[in-house]
Write a protein that holds these residues in place. Structure first.
Motif, PDB file in Angstrom:
ATOM      1  N   GLY A 145      28.989  44.380  25.828  1.00  0.00           N
ATOM      2  CA  GLY A 145      29.402  43.005  25.143  1.00  0.00           C
ATOM      3  C   GLY A 145      29.437  42.812  23.797  1.00  0.00           C
ATOM      4  O   GLY A 145      30.158  41.980  23.316  1.00  0.00           O
ATOM      5  N   ARG A 197      20.424  45.669  24.641  1.00  0.00           N
ATOM      6  CA  ARG A 197      20.114  46.102  26.020  1.00  0.00           C
ATOM      7  C   ARG A 197      21.265  46.922  26.516  1.00  0.00           C
ATOM      8  O   ARG A 197      22.316  46.545  26.261  1.00  0.00           O
ATOM      9  CB  ARG A 197      19.648  44.945  26.868  1.00  0.00           C
ATOM     10  CG  ARG A 197      20.768  43.884  26.944  1.00  0.00           C
ATOM     11  CD  ARG A 197      19.929  42.494  27.601  1.00  0.00           C
ATOM     12  NE  ARG A 197      19.039  41.871  26.789  1.00  0.00           N
ATOM     13  CZ  ARG A 197      18.293  40.917  26.992  1.00  0.00           C
ATOM     14  NH1 ARG A 197      18.253  40.302  28.415  1.00  0.00           N
ATOM     15  NH2 ARG A 197      17.407  40.498  26.360  1.00  0.00           N
ATOM     16  N   THR A 198      21.192  47.814  27.660  1.00  0.00           N
ATOM     17  CA  THR A 198      22.400  48.138  28.232  1.00  0.00           C
ATOM     18  C   THR A 198      21.894  48.778  29.791  1.00  0.00           C
ATOM     19  O   THR A 198      20.778  49.132  29.798  1.00  0.00           O
ATOM     20  CB  THR A 198      23.008  49.536  27.663  1.00  0.00           C
ATOM     21  OG1 THR A 198      24.239  49.610  27.951  1.00  0.00           O
ATOM     22  CG2 THR A 198      22.175  50.620  27.372  1.00  0.00           C
ATOM     23  N   THR A 199      22.951  48.764  30.560  1.00  0.00           N
ATOM     24  CA  THR A 199      22.734  49.248  31.856  1.00  0.00           C
ATOM     25  C   THR A 199      23.138  50.588  32.056  1.00  0.00           C
ATOM     26  O   THR A 199      24.379  51.128  31.476  1.00  0.00           O
ATOM     27  CB  THR A 199      23.686  48.443  33.014  1.00  0.00           C
ATOM     28  OG1 THR A 199      23.898  46.945  32.378  1.00  0.00           O
ATOM     29  CG2 THR A 199      23.291  48.497  34.291  1.00  0.00           C
ATOM     30  N   TYR A 230      23.732  58.974  29.258  1.00  0.00           N
ATOM     31  CA  TYR A 230      24.122  57.837  28.596  1.00  0.00           C
ATOM     32  C   TYR A 230      22.966  57.150  27.738  1.00  0.00           C
ATOM     33  O   TYR A 230      23.124  56.774  26.513  1.00  0.00           O
ATOM     34  CB  TYR A 230      24.294  56.711  29.723  1.00  0.00           C
ATOM     35  CG  TYR A 230      24.835  55.396  29.672  1.00  0.00           C
ATOM     36  CD1 TYR A 230      26.109  55.274  29.668  1.00  0.00           C
ATOM     37  CD2 TYR A 230      23.869  54.549  28.897  1.00  0.00           C
ATOM     38  CE1 TYR A 230      26.511  53.852  29.057  1.00  0.00           C
ATOM     39  CE2 TYR A 230      24.349  53.324  28.861  1.00  0.00           C
ATOM     40  CZ  TYR A 230      25.524  52.811  28.718  1.00  0.00           C
ATOM     41  OH  TYR A 230      26.095  51.649  28.491  1.00  0.00           O
ATOM     42  N   ASP A 272      21.663  45.758  36.725  1.00  0.00           N
ATOM     43  CA  ASP A 272      22.546  44.756  37.238  1.00  0.00           C
ATOM     44  C   ASP A 272      22.434  44.416  38.485  1.00  0.00           C
ATOM     45  O   ASP A 272      22.632  45.220  39.387  1.00  0.00           O
ATOM     46  CB  ASP A 272      24.113  45.502  36.849  1.00  0.00           C
ATOM     47  CG  ASP A 272      25.245  44.959  37.367  1.00  0.00           C
ATOM     48  OD1 ASP A 272      24.932  43.875  37.832  1.00  0.00           O
ATOM     49  OD2 ASP A 272      26.289  45.247  36.976  1.00  0.00           O
ATOM     50  N   GLY A 279      19.983  41.710  34.574  1.00  0.00           N
ATOM     51  CA  GLY A 279      21.133  40.672  34.353  1.00  0.00           C
ATOM     52  C   GLY A 279      22.360  40.988  35.311  1.00  0.00           C
ATOM     53  O   GLY A 279      21.943  41.278  36.534  1.00  0.00           O
ATOM     54  N   GLY A 280      23.362  40.846  34.891  1.00  0.00           N
ATOM     55  CA  GLY A 280      24.688  40.862  35.462  1.00  0.00           C
ATOM     56  C   GLY A 280      25.001  39.538  36.220  1.00  0.00           C
ATOM     57  O   GLY A 280      24.438  38.505  36.044  1.00  0.00           O
ATOM     58  N   HIS A 307      17.114  37.392  33.216  1.00  0.00           N
ATOM     59  CA  HIS A 307      18.292  36.490  33.023  1.00  0.00           C
ATOM     60  C   HIS A 307      17.884  35.550  34.275  1.00  0.00           C
ATOM     61  O   HIS A 307      17.722  35.889  35.416  1.00  0.00           O
ATOM     62  CB  HIS A 307      19.685  36.946  33.322  1.00  0.00           C
ATOM     63  CG  HIS A 307      20.182  37.570  32.418  1.00  0.00           C
ATOM     64  ND1 HIS A 307      19.832  39.003  31.971  1.00  0.00           N
ATOM     65  CD2 HIS A 307      21.281  37.153  31.417  1.00  0.00           C
ATOM     66  CE1 HIS A 307      20.519  39.083  30.567  1.00  0.00           C
ATOM     67  NE2 HIS A 307      21.530  38.328  30.477  1.00  0.00           N
ATOM     68  N   HIS A 361      18.378  32.847  28.815  1.00  0.00           N
ATOM     69  CA  HIS A 361      19.293  31.627  29.179  1.00  0.00           C
ATOM     70  C   HIS A 361      18.539  30.571  29.733  1.00  0.00           C
ATOM     71  O   HIS A 361      18.237  29.392  29.151  1.00  0.00           O
ATOM     72  CB  HIS A 361      20.588  31.722  30.008  1.00  0.00           C
ATOM     73  CG  HIS A 361      21.308  32.937  29.451  1.00  0.00           C
ATOM     74  ND1 HIS A 361      22.189  32.709  28.275  1.00  0.00           N
ATOM     75  CD2 HIS A 361      21.652  34.094  30.098  1.00  0.00           C
ATOM     76  CE1 HIS A 361      22.850  33.948  28.218  1.00  0.00           C
ATOM     77  NE2 HIS A 361      22.530  34.718  29.034  1.00  0.00           N
ATOM     78  N   THR A 364      30.307  29.769  28.951  1.00  0.00           N
ATOM     79  CA  THR A 364      30.250  29.969  30.357  1.00  0.00           C
ATOM     80  C   THR A 364      29.945  28.661  31.345  1.00  0.00           C
ATOM     81  O   THR A 364      30.327  28.754  32.435  1.00  0.00           O
ATOM     82  CB  THR A 364      28.956  31.030  30.971  1.00  0.00           C
ATOM     83  OG1 THR A 364      27.750  30.588  30.279  1.00  0.00           O
ATOM     84  CG2 THR A 364      29.337  32.283  30.165  1.00  0.00           C
ATOM     85  N   PHE A 387      32.446  36.753  23.240  1.00  0.00           N
ATOM     86  CA  PHE A 387      32.618  35.540  22.786  1.00  0.00           C
ATOM     87  C   PHE A 387      33.009  35.063  21.249  1.00  0.00           C
ATOM     88  O   PHE A 387      32.937  34.038  20.774  1.00  0.00           O
ATOM     89  CB  PHE A 387      31.119  34.760  22.887  1.00  0.00           C
ATOM     90  CG  PHE A 387      30.955  34.815  24.260  1.00  0.00           C
ATOM     91  CD1 PHE A 387      31.359  34.242  25.535  1.00  0.00           C
ATOM     92  CD2 PHE A 387      29.527  35.551  24.789  1.00  0.00           C
ATOM     93  CE1 PHE A 387      31.001  34.143  26.726  1.00  0.00           C
ATOM     94  CE2 PHE A 387      29.150  35.746  26.015  1.00  0.00           C
ATOM     95  CZ  PHE A 387      29.659  34.676  26.896  1.00  0.00           C
TER      96      PHE A 387
HETATM   97  C1  6MZ Z   1      24.452  38.089  32.827  1.00  0.00           C
HETATM   98  C2  6MZ Z   1      25.254  39.822  31.577  1.00  0.00           C
HETATM   99  C3  6MZ Z   1      26.010  38.566  30.598  1.00  0.00           C
HETATM  100  O1  6MZ Z   1      24.781  46.720  30.272  1.00  0.00           O
HETATM  101  O2  6MZ Z   1      27.208  47.449  30.213  1.00  0.00           O
HETATM  102  N1  6MZ Z   1      25.687  40.743  30.847  1.00  0.00           N
HETATM  103  N2  6MZ Z   1      24.726  39.384  32.379  1.00  0.00           N
HETATM  104  N3  6MZ Z   1      24.811  37.070  31.916  1.00  0.00           N
HETATM  105  C4  6MZ Z   1      25.961  37.375  30.891  1.00  0.00           C
HETATM  106  N4  6MZ Z   1      26.409  36.222  30.395  1.00  0.00           N
HETATM  107  C5  6MZ Z   1      27.523  36.143  29.896  1.00  0.00           C
HETATM  108  N5  6MZ Z   1      26.438  39.293  29.484  1.00  0.00           N
HETATM  109  C6  6MZ Z   1      26.576  40.619  29.756  1.00  0.00           C
HETATM  110  O3  6MZ Z   1      26.621  45.231  28.949  1.00  0.00           O
HETATM  111  C7  6MZ Z   1      27.612  44.485  29.676  1.00  0.00           C
HETATM  112  C8  6MZ Z   1      26.754  44.057  30.924  1.00  0.00           C
HETATM  113  O4  6MZ Z   1      25.605  43.033  30.502  1.00  0.00           O
HETATM  114  C9  6MZ Z   1      25.272  42.355  31.475  1.00  0.00           C
HETATM  115  C10 6MZ Z   1      26.278  42.320  32.634  1.00  0.00           C
HETATM  116  O5  6MZ Z   1      25.728  43.239  33.536  1.00  0.00           O
HETATM  117  C11 6MZ Z   1      27.698  43.239  31.955  1.00  0.00           C
HETATM  118  O6  6MZ Z   1      28.261  44.041  32.750  1.00  0.00           O
HETATM  119  P1  6MZ Z   1      26.109  46.851  29.445  1.00  0.00           P
HETATM  120  O7  6MZ Z   1      26.152  47.480  28.105  1.00  0.00           O
END
Ligand code: 6MZ
Length: 416
Positions: A40, A136-138, A151, A179, A213-214, A241, A281, A309, A350
């Motif tokens: 993001g 953070r990352t998936t 990765y 995710d 998240g996700g 989340h 959130h 959102t 954003f």
């Molecule tokens: C929930 C979100 C998010 O992990 O691929 N992500 N999850 N709510 C949100 N609010 C807007 N914004 C991002 O980063 C992208 C991933 O982060 C989570 C989602 O799983 C999204 O695909 P990474 O690095």
């Protein structure tokens, strides 16, 4: 406007010139970023460059080229730029965001592009004086050469290089994400990897936690719970989340969450019962929760992301500040001094940055700079890093904040 035009009446009813001064001041303060998703954070310009390189056509509805210099995100140059900060020129509904996330892997599909977006994200946070970052990352399989392990190794490698070479000091930590729209098997793999990296002496300090998240309208916490519990037992800290969407019509006049407006009430309740270390959130959580906790669970709040959102700015012609005033929880959290960490969530999606988030908060809720400085300083307490690192950074942040506030007061301007 020049930086030394700083006059500093920091209340909302001030004119644009003084509030640009506020922006300059906020840009300088040391910051803590606890809620940012790597994919993001991609600069729009980089996404277009990668798309071109890989012959990918991005949806023109979601991705539009900008004229802005991506290396220098939203630095105010003059009063006119205030409008660019205040107006939500590119609305992003929750659906828009997840449509965008679905397209990004077509461009970030190898180690080189992953390295690039990670390095740029770190530079962008450091440019806003972020001194502690939990990114953070998936983990993803990008191609035949890059599995989930590679990765994570790549992201960790970039963090190591960055900390060693960049002149501005920023301590970087990683949260491995699950995710919720993907399978339990994927979640299990991510937990296994996070635990394995945590055990390895090379990355033990670097990986600090796990996130769920996700897309909040998909999946169910209950099936991820045992995996998150396993991560916790292995010493990883947990952030969830939670309550990001309501069941009811979100665009209707939301004031406070109650049981009927809670996103799948039983899921939110199960998440709270799990006692995570932090909540992401937490927009639609039963009201009784906020006052009934023995230990208040810190909330990572992302102002622009929430306005977008929840589509709060739609009612006020895209005005972010007024949209933020409709936020279901922020005013109460601020009034009750609830433990908060201000995050950007997805700065690339954003069109935001850490300075802008603080600036919007000050403007929308009439906060003076000492309050916002205290809020940032306190948020370091909720970091997942080891205690020694936390204490060291807390001292550094405190000293730097004091110096900045004093030099500001020396100009006869700061209101405590
Ligand atoms: C929930 C979100 C998010 O992990 O691929 N992500 N999850 N709510 C949100 N609010 C807007 N914004 C991002 O980063 C992208 C991933 O982060 C989570 C989602 O799983 C999204 O695909 P990474 O690095």
């Amino acid at each position: 406007m020049k930086e030394n035009d700083f006059k500093g009446n920091y209340h909302n009813n001030i004119g644009p010139r003084a509030s640009s001064s506020l922006y300059f001041f906020l840009q300088k303060i040391p910051k803590v970023e606890l809620h940012a998703h790597l994919n993001g954070c991609i600069r729009p310009g980089t996404l277009f460059a990668l798309a071109e390189e890989k012959c990918v056509t991005l949806s023109s509805h979601h991705f539009q080229p900008t004229k802005k210099n991506d290396n220098d995100q939203t630095l105010i140059q003059g009063d006119d730029d205030e409008d660019a900060l205040l107006y939500n020129v590119q609305p992003r509904s929750l659906q828009d965001c997840f449509d965008m996330f679905a397209e990004i892997p077509r461009c970030v599909n190898d180690v080189d592009s992953l390295r690039r977006i990670t390095l740029e994200a770190l530079h962008d946070f450091a440019a806003h004086n972020v001194v502690y970052l939990e990114l953070r990352t998936t983990p993803k399989v990008l191609n035949a050469e890059c599995d989930k392990r590679t990765y994570l190794e790549t992201v960790l490698g970039v963090m190591n290089e960055f900390e060693q070479s960049y002149t501005r000091s920023m301590t970087c930590r990683l949260i491995v994400a699950i995710d919720r729209s993907l399978s339990e098997e994927e979640a299990c793999e991510n937990v296994d990897l996070a635990i394995a990296f945590r055990k390895s002496t090379l990355s033990a300090d670097r990986i600090v936690g796990m996130d769920l998240g996700g897309n909040p309208t998909r999946g169910d916490f209950h099936c991820f719970r045992p995996h998150l519990e396993r991560a916790r037992q292995a010493g990883l800290r947990i952030t969830l989340h939670c309550g990001e969407v309501a069941d009811c019509d979100m665009t209707s006049n939301i004031t406070h969450a109650d049981e009927t407006s809670c996103s799948t009430y039983s899921e939110v309740q199960a998440m709270l019962d799990f006692h995570p270390d932090r909540l992401g959130h937490a927009l639609f959580v039963p009201n009784t929760f906020w006052s009934s906790q023995e230990r208040r669970i810190p909330v990572e709040t992302c102002p622009t992301s929430n306005v977008m959102t929840l589509e709060l700015a739609q009612h006020v012609r895209g005005h972010l500040m007024e949209g933020l005033q409709q936020h279901p929880q922020l005013r109460e959290w601020l009034d009750t001094q609830y433990p908060l960490a201000i995050g950007t969530d997805d700065p690339g999606v954003f069109d935001t940055n850490p300075t802008k988030e603080l600036w919007l908060l000050c403007r929308a809720f009439d906060l003076n700079v000492s309050i916002i400085c205290r809020l940032v300083e306190q948020s370091m307490e909720y970091a997942f890093c080891d205690e020694a690192t936390k204490r060291r950074l807390q001292e550094d942040i405190h000293e730097e904040m004091l110096l900045l506030l004093q030099s500001n007061q020396g100009k006869g301007s700061c209101e405590d």
